[in-house]
Design a protein around this motif. Sequence first.
Motif, PDB file in Angstrom:
ATOM      1  N   PRO A  53       6.161   1.361 -16.859  1.00 47.27           N
ATOM      2  CA  PRO A  53       7.076   0.153 -16.989  1.00 47.27           C
ATOM      3  C   PRO A  53       6.088  -0.580 -17.911  1.00 47.27           C
ATOM      4  CG  PRO A  53       6.397   0.593 -14.443  1.00 47.27           C
ATOM      5  CD  PRO A  53       6.097   2.328 -15.241  1.00 47.27           C
ATOM      6  N   PRO A  54       6.929  -1.702 -18.555  1.00 45.43           N
ATOM      7  CA  PRO A  54       5.623  -2.875 -18.649  1.00 45.43           C
ATOM      8  C   PRO A  54       5.665  -3.909 -17.377  1.00 45.43           C
ATOM      9  CG  PRO A  54       8.187  -2.679 -19.983  1.00 45.43           C
ATOM     10  CD  PRO A  54       8.025  -1.821 -18.406  1.00 45.43           C
ATOM     11  N   ILE A  55       5.147  -3.265 -17.210  1.00 46.84           N
ATOM     12  CA  ILE A  55       4.843  -4.537 -16.327  1.00 46.84           C
ATOM     13  C   ILE A  55       4.088  -5.944 -16.597  1.00 46.84           C
ATOM     14  CG2 ILE A  55       4.107  -5.689 -13.517  1.00 46.84           C
ATOM     15  CD1 ILE A  55       3.354  -1.920 -13.298  1.00 46.84           C
ATOM     16  N   PRO A  56       4.447  -7.571 -16.088  1.00 50.68           N
ATOM     17  CA  PRO A  56       4.395  -8.357 -16.531  1.00 50.68           C
ATOM     18  C   PRO A  56       3.217  -8.835 -16.455  1.00 50.68           C
ATOM     19  CG  PRO A  56       6.554  -8.507 -16.391  1.00 50.68           C
ATOM     20  CD  PRO A  56       6.380  -7.333 -15.628  1.00 50.68           C
ATOM     21  N   GLN A  57       2.314  -9.179 -17.203  1.00 52.02           N
ATOM     22  CA  GLN A  57       0.168  -9.870 -16.991  1.00 52.02           C
ATOM     23  C   GLN A  57       0.743 -10.470 -15.769  1.00 52.02           C
ATOM     24  OE1 GLN A  57      -1.667  -8.233 -18.622  1.00 52.02           O
ATOM     25  NE2 GLN A  57      -3.334  -9.275 -17.799  1.00 52.02           N
ATOM     26  N   ALA A  58       1.966 -11.378 -15.615  1.00 51.06           N
ATOM     27  CA  ALA A  58       2.015 -11.966 -13.912  1.00 51.06           C
ATOM     28  C   ALA A  58       1.885 -11.764 -12.369  1.00 51.06           C
ATOM     29  CB  ALA A  58       2.892 -13.793 -14.292  1.00 51.06           C
ATOM     30  N   LEU A  60       0.665  -8.603 -12.019  1.00 49.88           N
ATOM     31  CA  LEU A  60      -1.265  -7.584 -11.917  1.00 49.88           C
ATOM     32  C   LEU A  60      -1.326  -8.377 -10.546  1.00 49.88           C
ATOM     33  CD1 LEU A  60      -1.149  -6.460 -15.328  1.00 49.88           C
ATOM     34  CD2 LEU A  60       0.096  -5.412 -13.494  1.00 49.88           C
ATOM     35  N   GLY A  61      -1.925  -7.686  -9.667  1.00 51.17           N
ATOM     36  CA  GLY A  61      -3.221  -7.990  -8.703  1.00 51.17           C
ATOM     37  C   GLY A  61      -4.538  -7.492  -9.857  1.00 51.17           C
ATOM     38  N   ILE A  62      -5.923  -8.109  -9.093  1.00 51.52           N
ATOM     39  CA  ILE A  62      -6.669  -8.409  -9.506  1.00 51.52           C
ATOM     40  C   ILE A  62      -7.277  -7.107  -9.427  1.00 51.52           C
ATOM     41  CG2 ILE A  62      -7.989  -7.973  -6.893  1.00 51.52           C
ATOM     42  CD1 ILE A  62     -10.472 -10.375  -8.267  1.00 51.52           C
ATOM     43  N   ASN A  63      -7.100  -6.315  -9.348  1.00 46.40           N
ATOM     44  CA  ASN A  63      -7.034  -4.604  -9.355  1.00 46.40           C
ATOM     45  C   ASN A  63      -7.137  -3.754 -10.948  1.00 46.40           C
ATOM     46  OD1 ASN A  63      -4.649  -4.244  -8.714  1.00 46.40           O
ATOM     47  ND2 ASN A  63      -5.707  -3.489  -7.225  1.00 46.40           N
ATOM     48  N   GLY A  64      -5.627  -4.647 -11.005  1.00 48.84           N
ATOM     49  CA  GLY A  64      -5.050  -4.460 -12.312  1.00 48.84           C
ATOM     50  C   GLY A  64      -3.546  -3.604 -12.158  1.00 48.84           C
ATOM     51  N   HIS A  65      -3.316  -3.369 -10.790  1.00 52.63           N
ATOM     52  CA  HIS A  65      -1.618  -2.730 -10.554  1.00 52.63           C
ATOM     53  C   HIS A  65      -1.358  -3.467 -10.183  1.00 52.63           C
ATOM     54  CE1 HIS A  65      -3.138   1.346 -10.170  1.00 52.63           C
ATOM     55  NE2 HIS A  65      -3.672   1.045  -9.083  1.00 52.63           N
ATOM     56  N   GLU A  66       0.529  -3.245  -9.742  1.00 54.47           N
ATOM     57  CA  GLU A  66       1.133  -3.994  -9.880  1.00 54.47           C
ATOM     58  C   GLU A  66       0.932  -5.110  -8.627  1.00 54.47           C
ATOM     59  OE1 GLU A  66       6.268  -4.072 -10.209  1.00 54.47           O
ATOM     60  OE2 GLU A  66       5.089  -2.509  -9.840  1.00 54.47           O
ATOM     61  N   ARG A  67       1.154  -6.011  -8.236  1.00 50.36           N
ATOM     62  CA  ARG A  67       0.743  -7.109  -6.846  1.00 50.36           C
ATOM     63  C   ARG A  67       1.849  -6.307  -5.653  1.00 50.36           C
ATOM     64  NH1 ARG A  67       0.887 -11.284  -9.191  1.00 50.36           N
ATOM     65  NH2 ARG A  67      -1.267 -11.864  -9.418  1.00 50.36           N
ATOM     66  N   ASN A  68       2.985  -6.218  -5.620  1.00 49.69           N
ATOM     67  CA  ASN A  68       4.289  -6.527  -5.321  1.00 49.69           C
ATOM     68  C   ASN A  68       5.036  -5.279  -5.617  1.00 49.69           C
ATOM     69  OD1 ASN A  68       2.953  -8.385  -3.641  1.00 49.69           O
ATOM     70  ND2 ASN A  68       3.752  -9.387  -4.694  1.00 49.69           N
ATOM     71  N   SER A  69       5.028  -4.170  -5.535  1.00 44.22           N
ATOM     72  CA  SER A  69       6.126  -3.008  -5.342  1.00 44.22           C
ATOM     73  C   SER A  69       6.788  -3.050  -4.998  1.00 44.22           C
ATOM     74  CB  SER A  69       4.944  -1.411  -5.707  1.00 44.22           C
ATOM     75  OG  SER A  69       6.191  -0.618  -6.077  1.00 44.22           O
ATOM     76  N   ASP A  70       8.523  -2.856  -5.899  1.00 46.99           N
ATOM     77  CA  ASP A  70       9.101  -2.102  -5.688  1.00 46.99           C
ATOM     78  C   ASP A  70       9.839  -0.875  -4.652  1.00 46.99           C
ATOM     79  OD1 ASP A  70      10.535  -5.136  -5.560  1.00 46.99           O
ATOM     80  OD2 ASP A  70      11.057  -4.993  -7.325  1.00 46.99           O
ATOM     81  N   PHE A  71       8.770  -0.345  -5.202  1.00 49.25           N
ATOM     82  CA  PHE A  71       8.935   0.399  -4.827  1.00 49.25           C
ATOM     83  C   PHE A  71       7.216   1.866  -4.229  1.00 49.25           C
ATOM     84  CE2 PHE A  71       7.337   5.291  -6.351  1.00 49.25           C
ATOM     85  CZ  PHE A  71       8.877   6.052  -6.329  1.00 49.25           C
ATOM     86  N   LEU A  72       6.562   1.300  -3.977  1.00 46.24           N
ATOM     87  CA  LEU A  72       5.817   1.955  -3.275  1.00 46.24           C
ATOM     88  C   LEU A  72       5.887   1.233  -2.586  1.00 46.24           C
ATOM     89  CD1 LEU A  72       2.523   2.039  -5.537  1.00 46.24           C
ATOM     90  CD2 LEU A  72       4.006   4.321  -4.389  1.00 46.24           C
ATOM     91  N   PRO A  73       5.374   1.474  -0.847  1.00 42.53           N
ATOM     92  CA  PRO A  73       5.730   0.821   0.376  1.00 42.53           C
ATOM     93  C   PRO A  73       3.953  -0.198   0.484  1.00 42.53           C
ATOM     94  CG  PRO A  73       4.972   2.800   0.636  1.00 42.53           C
ATOM     95  CD  PRO A  73       5.040   3.553  -0.905  1.00 42.53           C
ATOM     96  N   PRO A  74       3.976  -0.957   1.218  1.00 39.60           N
ATOM     97  CA  PRO A  74       3.094  -1.713   1.206  1.00 39.60           C
ATOM     98  C   PRO A  74       1.832  -1.223   1.961  1.00 39.60           C
ATOM     99  CG  PRO A  74       5.061  -2.379   2.820  1.00 39.60           C
ATOM    100  CD  PRO A  74       5.922  -1.800   1.668  1.00 39.60           C
ATOM    101  N   VAL A  75       0.814  -0.595   1.500  1.00 38.62           N
ATOM    102  CA  VAL A  75      -0.056  -0.131   1.836  1.00 38.62           C
ATOM    103  C   VAL A  75      -1.035  -0.847   2.193  1.00 38.62           C
ATOM    104  CG1 VAL A  75      -1.679   1.747   2.817  1.00 38.62           C
ATOM    105  CG2 VAL A  75       1.253   2.098   1.815  1.00 38.62           C
ATOM    106  N   GLU A  76      -1.185  -1.006   4.329  1.00 34.36           N
ATOM    107  CA  GLU A  76      -2.459  -2.529   3.869  1.00 34.36           C
ATOM    108  C   GLU A  76      -3.938  -2.327   3.885  1.00 34.36           C
ATOM    109  OE1 GLU A  76      -1.810  -4.130   7.217  1.00 34.36           O
ATOM    110  OE2 GLU A  76       0.242  -5.029   6.520  1.00 34.36           O
ATOM    111  N   LEU A  77      -4.244  -1.077   2.598  1.00 33.62           N
ATOM    112  CA  LEU A  77      -5.417  -0.756   2.797  1.00 33.62           C
ATOM    113  C   LEU A  77      -5.818  -0.795   0.911  1.00 33.62           C
ATOM    114  CD1 LEU A  77      -5.110   3.404   4.121  1.00 33.62           C
ATOM    115  CD2 LEU A  77      -6.980   1.185   5.354  1.00 33.62           C
ATOM    116  N   PRO A  78      -6.618  -1.064   0.776  1.00 34.56           N
ATOM    117  CA  PRO A  78      -7.491  -1.807  -1.176  1.00 34.56           C
ATOM    118  C   PRO A  78      -7.988  -0.848  -1.745  1.00 34.56           C
ATOM    119  CG  PRO A  78      -9.174  -1.780   1.294  1.00 34.56           C
ATOM    120  CD  PRO A  78      -7.659  -1.361   1.277  1.00 34.56           C
ATOM    121  N   ARG A  79      -7.891   0.154  -1.677  1.00 38.93           N
ATOM    122  CA  ARG A  79      -8.431   1.057  -2.617  1.00 38.93           C
ATOM    123  C   ARG A  79      -7.001   2.589  -3.129  1.00 38.93           C
ATOM    124  NH1 ARG A  79     -10.341  -2.568  -2.821  1.00 38.93           N
ATOM    125  NH2 ARG A  79     -12.527  -3.376  -2.699  1.00 38.93           N
TER     126      ARG A  79
END
Length: 281
Positions: A53-58, A60-79
């Motif tokens: 999917p073409p995720i807008p630049q705004a 994305l988080g600092i690591n390059g992944h989508e910051r707040n995904s509607d699909f993946l769970p909000p796992v509180e582990l950074p890697r």
Amino acid sequence: MDISKWIGNSFDISDTMATEQLQKLEALMNGDPDSVSEGSEISPCGHWIYFNPPIPQADLGINGHERNSDFLPPVELPRRMWAGGKIKFKKPLKSGVPADMKSTITKIDEKEGKSGELCFVTIRHQISTRGAVAIDEEQTIVFREESEKGAHPIRTQPLDIDPEWRKSTKPSSIQLFRYSALTFNSHRIHYDQDYAREMEGYPNVLVHAPFLVHLMIDAFTSKADGKVISEIKYENVGPVYLGEQITICGKSIDNTKTALRVHGSEGKIAVKAEVQWTYNW
């Protein structure tokens, strides 16, 4: 937060399966892009260059992944890493023939490992074209804690097969750039050396786990003598860093299965796989 509530969460995406994209994959794998035309069969795992999917630049988080995904769970582990998967190839996908993918979270496992807390998220991808399922895939993503300062993942499992054939290669920064571009993967551990070292503690950027699987399949196909992959199971058990010489090797298990491995110069495994195949007579 009870992240088990995300089990059953799904996401749908369609793709035109553009011929030009497959030509670029062929170029990356040092093949002949002119051999690909509309209606060409997409090689095993070639679907990974589609459905991104073409995720807008705004977003994305600092690591390059989508910051707040509607699909993946909000796992509180950074890697976050691609841990492995299993794929059944039921019918060929073809370039220029539109396809649809439905992704569903089927399992979430929280564990304690040697490196600390881990969370494994299993996703089922079903890709359909012309009214029939072409690919049934199970993908596992692992989330983990930050490494202790000065520590980083290494390969630890010794080579466990006596190979019948071997092929050596050294993935380059150009290949990593092109694979990131093909898959629209902006995870900075694959191209930003300063980030990989200073923020995530790696000695260098990492070679994409799925790209290593592509290299395995390419090596197997070059030795296959008419064998067509119908299923692959793979596990990423150790990293490969930019600049490392790796060896891809294989050994027949029986008349329909072959074990594949990627290992480093020290003989420790990065990727373990098993392919099931039939003859294309």
